[in-house]
Design an enzyme around this catalytic site. Sequence first.
Site, PDB file in Angstrom:
ATOM      1  N   GLY A 238       1.404  21.533   4.556  1.00  0.00           N
ATOM      2  CA  GLY A 238       1.388  21.558   6.015  1.00  0.00           C
ATOM      3  C   GLY A 238       2.646  21.064   6.695  1.00  0.00           C
TER       4      GLY A 238
ATOM      5  N   ILE B 132      -2.253  25.160   1.949  1.00  0.00           N
ATOM      6  CA  ILE B 132      -3.010  25.872   0.912  1.00  0.00           C
ATOM      7  C   ILE B 132      -3.660  24.875  -0.048  1.00  0.00           C
ATOM      8  CG2 ILE B 132      -1.091  26.178  -0.734  1.00  0.00           C
ATOM      9  CD1 ILE B 132      -3.488  29.005   0.143  1.00  0.00           C
TER      10      ILE B 132
ATOM     11  N   LEU C 170       0.769  28.563   7.409  1.00  0.00           N
ATOM     12  CA  LEU C 170       0.480  27.630   6.318  1.00  0.00           C
ATOM     13  C   LEU C 170       1.631  27.544   5.334  1.00  0.00           C
ATOM     14  CD1 LEU C 170      -0.412  28.984   3.299  1.00  0.00           C
ATOM     15  CD2 LEU C 170      -2.172  29.913   4.757  1.00  0.00           C
ATOM     16  N   CYS C 171       1.630  26.437   4.611  1.00  0.00           N
ATOM     17  CA  CYS C 171       2.554  26.223   3.488  1.00  0.00           C
ATOM     18  C   CYS C 171       1.765  25.456   2.427  1.00  0.00           C
ATOM     19  CB  CYS C 171       3.817  25.490   3.941  1.00  0.00           C
ATOM     20  SG  CYS C 171       3.529  23.795   4.500  1.00  0.00           S
ATOM     21  N   HIS C 172       2.433  24.662   1.612  1.00  0.00           N
ATOM     22  CA  HIS C 172       1.750  23.939   0.540  1.00  0.00           C
ATOM     23  C   HIS C 172       0.857  22.822   1.085  1.00  0.00           C
ATOM     24  CE1 HIS C 172       2.100  21.605  -3.520  1.00  0.00           C
ATOM     25  NE2 HIS C 172       0.922  22.172  -3.380  1.00  0.00           N
TER      26      HIS C 172
END
Length: 110
Positions: free
Chosen positions: A71, A96, A67-69
Amino acid sequence: MDGVQPFALAVGDLDRRLAAGEELRILDVREPWELEICRLRDSLAIPLALLPDRLGELPRSGLLVVLCHHGMRSAHAVRWLQSNGFANAVNLDGGIDAWAQQIDRTMRTY
């Protein structure tokens, strides 16, 4: 599907898997300043730029949710991981931010 994992996993699916106690690993490829704002409990934090140097910390079996901010970085990371032998890597769709909007509305956003 012959053991091939889907490329993306919805946040609701991750929530259900976590609630069921499924063994999986969460890899967060955001930067340290982003992790200070919010993060998923028990996630492994490796910024995207450091990923090639830290592959030894990642499981090659079981589900690896990246995951990141939103996607985008994690989608890039998943493609790269899959091309380097991590068939178990999937992207958390929406990152996230989607988790905070749909699952944990108490989580800080940015």
